[in-house]
Write an enzyme that holds these catalytic residues in place. Structure first.
Site, PDB file in Angstrom:
ATOM      1  N   TYR A 100      -4.853  -8.119  -4.357  1.00  0.00           N
ATOM      2  CA  TYR A 100      -5.251  -7.828  -3.961  1.00  0.00           C
ATOM      3  C   TYR A 100      -3.836  -7.506  -2.631  1.00  0.00           C
ATOM      4  O   TYR A 100      -3.467  -8.853  -2.198  1.00  0.00           O
ATOM      5  CB  TYR A 100      -6.184  -7.854  -2.845  1.00  0.00           C
ATOM      6  CG  TYR A 100      -6.296  -6.639  -1.929  1.00  0.00           C
ATOM      7  CD1 TYR A 100      -7.188  -4.820  -2.876  1.00  0.00           C
ATOM      8  CD2 TYR A 100      -6.161  -6.356  -0.941  1.00  0.00           C
ATOM      9  CE1 TYR A 100      -7.630  -4.135  -1.996  1.00  0.00           C
ATOM     10  CE2 TYR A 100      -6.798  -5.481  -0.003  1.00  0.00           C
ATOM     11  CZ  TYR A 100      -7.012  -4.413  -0.924  1.00  0.00           C
ATOM     12  OH  TYR A 100      -7.654  -2.751  -0.089  1.00  0.00           O
ATOM     13  N   LYS A 123       4.378  -8.717   2.191  1.00  0.00           N
ATOM     14  CA  LYS A 123       4.622  -9.525   3.227  1.00  0.00           C
ATOM     15  C   LYS A 123       4.860 -10.808   2.942  1.00  0.00           C
ATOM     16  O   LYS A 123       6.123 -11.596   3.904  1.00  0.00           O
ATOM     17  CB  LYS A 123       3.008  -9.426   3.772  1.00  0.00           C
ATOM     18  CG  LYS A 123       2.586  -8.523   4.080  1.00  0.00           C
ATOM     19  CD  LYS A 123       3.381  -8.006   5.281  1.00  0.00           C
ATOM     20  CE  LYS A 123       2.638  -6.826   6.209  1.00  0.00           C
ATOM     21  NZ  LYS A 123       1.832  -5.388   5.897  1.00  0.00           N
ATOM     22  N   CYS A 128      -3.520  -1.164  12.858  1.00  0.00           N
ATOM     23  CA  CYS A 128      -3.547  -0.586  13.943  1.00  0.00           C
ATOM     24  C   CYS A 128      -2.504   0.046  14.742  1.00  0.00           C
ATOM     25  O   CYS A 128      -1.795   0.230  15.727  1.00  0.00           O
ATOM     26  CB  CYS A 128      -3.210  -1.749  15.378  1.00  0.00           C
ATOM     27  SG  CYS A 128      -4.292  -3.435  15.450  1.00  0.00           S
ATOM     28  N   ARG A 144      -6.114  -9.675   2.883  1.00  0.00           N
ATOM     29  CA  ARG A 144      -5.249 -10.586   2.980  1.00  0.00           C
ATOM     30  C   ARG A 144      -6.139 -11.960   3.544  1.00  0.00           C
ATOM     31  O   ARG A 144      -7.340 -11.737   4.115  1.00  0.00           O
ATOM     32  CB  ARG A 144      -3.828 -11.078   3.932  1.00  0.00           C
ATOM     33  CG  ARG A 144      -2.102  -9.617   3.600  1.00  0.00           C
ATOM     34  CD  ARG A 144      -2.088  -9.558   4.366  1.00  0.00           C
ATOM     35  NE  ARG A 144      -1.927  -8.665   5.704  1.00  0.00           N
ATOM     36  CZ  ARG A 144      -2.604  -9.695   6.722  1.00  0.00           C
ATOM     37  NH1 ARG A 144      -2.069 -11.005   7.427  1.00  0.00           N
ATOM     38  NH2 ARG A 144      -2.849  -8.269   7.800  1.00  0.00           N
ATOM     39  N   HIS A 166       7.543  -6.544  11.130  1.00  0.00           N
ATOM     40  CA  HIS A 166       6.666  -5.788  10.513  1.00  0.00           C
ATOM     41  C   HIS A 166       6.470  -4.484  11.758  1.00  0.00           C
ATOM     42  O   HIS A 166       5.732  -4.715  12.575  1.00  0.00           O
ATOM     43  CB  HIS A 166       4.967  -7.022  11.103  1.00  0.00           C
ATOM     44  CG  HIS A 166       3.941  -6.344  10.644  1.00  0.00           C
ATOM     45  ND1 HIS A 166       2.538  -7.278  11.081  1.00  0.00           N
ATOM     46  CD2 HIS A 166       3.536  -5.543   9.742  1.00  0.00           C
ATOM     47  CE1 HIS A 166       1.181  -5.669  10.528  1.00  0.00           C
ATOM     48  NE2 HIS A 166       2.032  -5.060   9.215  1.00  0.00           N
ATOM     49  N   ARG A 210      -7.445   1.233   0.689  1.00  0.00           N
ATOM     50  CA  ARG A 210      -5.970   1.195   0.571  1.00  0.00           C
ATOM     51  C   ARG A 210      -5.505   2.394  -0.246  1.00  0.00           C
ATOM     52  O   ARG A 210      -6.060   2.785  -1.645  1.00  0.00           O
ATOM     53  CB  ARG A 210      -5.353  -0.119  -0.130  1.00  0.00           C
ATOM     54  CG  ARG A 210      -5.517  -0.328   1.349  1.00  0.00           C
ATOM     55  CD  ARG A 210      -4.470  -1.136   2.191  1.00  0.00           C
ATOM     56  NE  ARG A 210      -4.812  -1.944   3.606  1.00  0.00           N
ATOM     57  CZ  ARG A 210      -3.919  -2.048   4.671  1.00  0.00           C
ATOM     58  NH1 ARG A 210      -2.904  -1.358   4.847  1.00  0.00           N
ATOM     59  NH2 ARG A 210      -4.445  -2.728   5.479  1.00  0.00           N
ATOM     60  N   SER A 234      -1.874  -5.327  11.873  1.00  0.00           N
ATOM     61  CA  SER A 234      -2.213  -4.270  10.997  1.00  0.00           C
ATOM     62  C   SER A 234      -3.389  -3.394  11.320  1.00  0.00           C
ATOM     63  O   SER A 234      -4.808  -4.173  11.599  1.00  0.00           O
ATOM     64  CB  SER A 234      -2.812  -5.472   9.583  1.00  0.00           C
ATOM     65  OG  SER A 234      -1.802  -6.766   8.682  1.00  0.00           O
ATOM     66  N   ASP A 265       5.964   0.116   7.850  1.00  0.00           N
ATOM     67  CA  ASP A 265       5.275  -0.784   7.605  1.00  0.00           C
ATOM     68  C   ASP A 265       6.401  -2.802   7.981  1.00  0.00           C
ATOM     69  O   ASP A 265       5.895  -3.275   9.142  1.00  0.00           O
ATOM     70  CB  ASP A 265       4.383  -1.272   5.909  1.00  0.00           C
ATOM     71  CG  ASP A 265       3.573  -2.858   6.559  1.00  0.00           C
ATOM     72  OD1 ASP A 265       2.605  -2.850   7.844  1.00  0.00           O
ATOM     73  OD2 ASP A 265       3.532  -3.777   5.873  1.00  0.00           O
TER      74      ASP A 265
END
Ligand code: GTP
Ligand code: SPV
Ligand code: MN
Length: 590
Positions: free
Chosen positions: A208, A217, A261, A80, A237, A375, A259, A286
């Site tokens: 991406y 998001k 974590c 991002r 989130h 990912r 993110s 998420d």
């Protein structure tokens, strides 16, 4: 006419607003063809075959990783881009100091220039999607227009994509318009624009993740958080996980970590052997949409239907379910490959990379073999512990909310907020080391309130007030906690084993929520003593556990002073209750 849908979609089922918008985008972007996505298995197969032929997808070792593919993104397009992400509200102060802002007219003009003729020679895909179970009143709809077939494949896994969504849009009328073009993948011509007042997203120049899969998001957090404020709910989130104790009782917990974590890993937790009788069910990994229910509890749905998860670190020891889940029917992005064409990433205990994420012969001098933000895209149905209640139209009731960050020092393993208002302060005070999920420096502590710094679609001060308002509506609010799985000693060793052993902390929280566990009060909240945690069968030294549960008053005084300074930028908009909660903590710290 180029916008005429394929024969499979009868015209009466189409919303006139969708057809008119698609036609206007077609005229602007001038694609060679228009493809309305229906979401069928045949369509996915055809798009996959097309990308294999063009070389954009590489089929991986069919025996070891059946139906798995590798995509390599442009090396300048791997995460991002927060500095290129904007919230375009009419008034700058509504976007707040937490967002980059651009005037809507200026942003529209800039994007129009970029989109002009940008799909020449390409196919324009119309991707209708539903965020949340198809039959849920809590779900929301969107249409993403994109010129990337890779994005279509990802959206097909991550959302309920295709014809049923289009039917629902025709019936209900409201949908988020998301326009995406990869452009030339030029970082200097890259923008992710949000127009929350118009329910619109415009993204250009990246293919991406969160920049391009607009349901995720952009819609389910930035636009949805804005909508949720006016409608009385929360878009967060957060993972959602069901924990069944040995007595057979299940409690649901929602947890917000920044993110990379630990959300996917906590959502898929495997209980340690020394905690027999516990079962864990994943609802989401998420994003959570949380609604006050008629019973005074908070109810949550996962708007997504798949996982776009961090690959490095996934292995049979850290999480066997996650590892097995991505051994079939998975799309990998930016991992390395072995000589026999298996995907490879840092943290795997077997295999040897021969080709790095950029497709070059692997040379450790070039850095890691797999990109740190590589990912997997995989259907939630691949998860052996996927909760059947993920599909419940009303969602699942939440017993505890957990905030957390990645902090080498300071933040103890766990502490509990006194009540909802204090919990809002605890959430607002989250700070965490930056990760590879966004471009920029990695490992520097930054403020990330509620793990929403990159994702809140409006002014954080108004957002905290909204959190307080939602709490006031709950007669049975969830208990609020803060965790840190990432404490280290001076040599860099993690003090806490993490992963499955995090259940030991979750079990204490559930007992706290029912009043059955002990805690002692400190200035920052209530903490367990070592003996309050189930540490049976865990190889951890008394010194480490003491350190993990220590509140360093001097360091906290400094931390809270920094937080106080940070809050200053929100000025008069800052909720009074937040200020008084802060004053109370400051006083307790002395
Ligand atoms: P996003 O998808 O970016 O939102 O990330 P996430 O919050 O879902 O994080 P994820 O679970 O994918 O974990 C990110 C990284 O942290 C991975 O490399 C994990 O292996 C690692 N990790 C997850 N949980 C733990 C833990 O409890 N302890 C330690 N030490 N590492 C963890
Ligand atoms: C995150 O960065 O929090 C992610 C990955 O979950 S992305 O979809 O790129 O936002
Ligand atoms: Mn995330």
């Amino acid at each position: 006419m180029a916008t005429a849908p394929n024969a499979l979609l009868p015209l009466p089922k189409l919303s006139p607003e969708v057809t008119a918008w698609v036609e206007s985008v077609r005229q602007l972007t001038q694609p060679a063809a228009v493809h309305w996505c229906e979401g069928s298995a045949a369509e996915i197969k055809q798009l996959t075959a097309q990308l294999e032929t063009s070389g954009e997808l590489i089929r991986l070792n069919e025996k070891e990783f059946p139906n798995c593919h590798l995509a390599r993104s442009n090396p300048s397009d791997v995460a991002r881009v927060e500095h290129l992400t904007f919230v375009c509200t009419s008034r700058k102060e509504d976007a707040g100091p937490n967002n980059n802002w651009m005037a809507p007219a200026e942003a529209h003009a800039k994007m129009r220039d970029l989109y002009q003729g940008c799909m020449k020679g390409r196919t324009l895909y119309v991707v209708p999607y539903c965020m949340g179970p198809l039959d849920s009143p809590l779900s929301r709809y969107g249409v993403e227009i994109t010129d990337s077939a890779y994005v279509v494949l990802n959206m097909a896994t991550m959302t309920r994509m295709g014809r049923p969504a289009l039917d629902l849009i025709a019936r209900t009328g409201t949908f988020v318009k998301g326009l995406h073009s990869i452009g030339e993948l030029d970082p200097n011509r890259r923008f992710i624009m949000h127009f929350p007042e118009e329910l619109q997203i415009q993204s250009f120049g990246s293919g991406y993740g969160g920049n391009a899969l607009l349901g995720k998001k952009c819609h389910a957090l930035r636009i949805a958080s804005y909508q949720a404020r006016t409608e009385g709910w929360l878009a967060e989130h957060m993972l959602i996980v069901g924990l069944q104790n040995p007595k057979g009782e299940t409690h649901y917990v929602a947890a917000a970590f920044p993110s990379a974590c630990g959300k996917t890993n906590l959502a898929m937790l495997i209980p340690p052997e020394s905690m027999p009788g516990w079962k864990v069910f994943t609802v989401g990994d998420d994003i959570a949409w949380l609604h006050p229910g008629p019973d005074g509890r908070l109810w949550a749905i996962n708007p997504e239907s798949g996982y776009f998860g961090v690959v490095p670190g996934t292995n049979p020891d850290t999480n066997r379910n996650a590892y097995n889940m991505i051994r079939h029917d998975t799309l990998f992005t930016n991992v390395a490959v072995t000589a026999d064409n298996q995907p490879w990433w840092e943290g795997l205990k077997s295999g040897t990379p021969v080709t790095d994420w950029q497709g070059r012969p692997y040379d450790p001098k070039n850095g890691p073999a797999a990109h740190p933000n590589s990912r997997f895209t995989v259907s939630a149905r691949n998860n052996p512990d996927y909760s059947p209640h993920s599909e419940d139209a009303k969602g699942v009731p939440i017993s505890a909310i957990i905030f957390g960050g990645r902090r080498r020092t300071l933040a103890p393993l766990v502490y509990q907020a006194r009540d909802w208002e204090h919990g809002v302060l605890v959430g607002a005070s989250v700070a965490s080391e930056t990760t590879a999920a966004a471009t920029g420096q990695v490992g520097v502590v930054r403020r990330d309130p509620m793990a929403m710094q990159p994702f809140c679609g409006y002014n954080f001060a108004d957002y905290w007030q909204h959190w307080l308002n939602v709490g006031a509506k709950l007669s049975k609010p969830p208990q609020i906690f803060h965790v840190n799985w990432f404490r280290r000693d001076e040599a860099g060793r993690f003090l806490w084993p993490g992963f499955g052993d995090n259940l030991r902390v979750l079990a204490w929280m559930l007992d706290r929520a029912t009043g059955a566990a002990h805690a002692h009060e400190t200035a920052i909240g209530s903490l367990p003593l070592p003996e309050d945690l189930n540490l049976a069968g865990l190889d951890i030294s008394p010194a480490d556990i003491t350190e993990l549960l220590r509140v360093d008053t001097d360091a906290w005084r400094h931390e809270i002073a920094e937080f106080h300074k940070y809050l200053g930028q929100y000025g008069a908009r800052l909720p009074a209750a937040l200020k008084s909660q802060l004053a109370r903590v400051e006083q307790a710290l002395g």
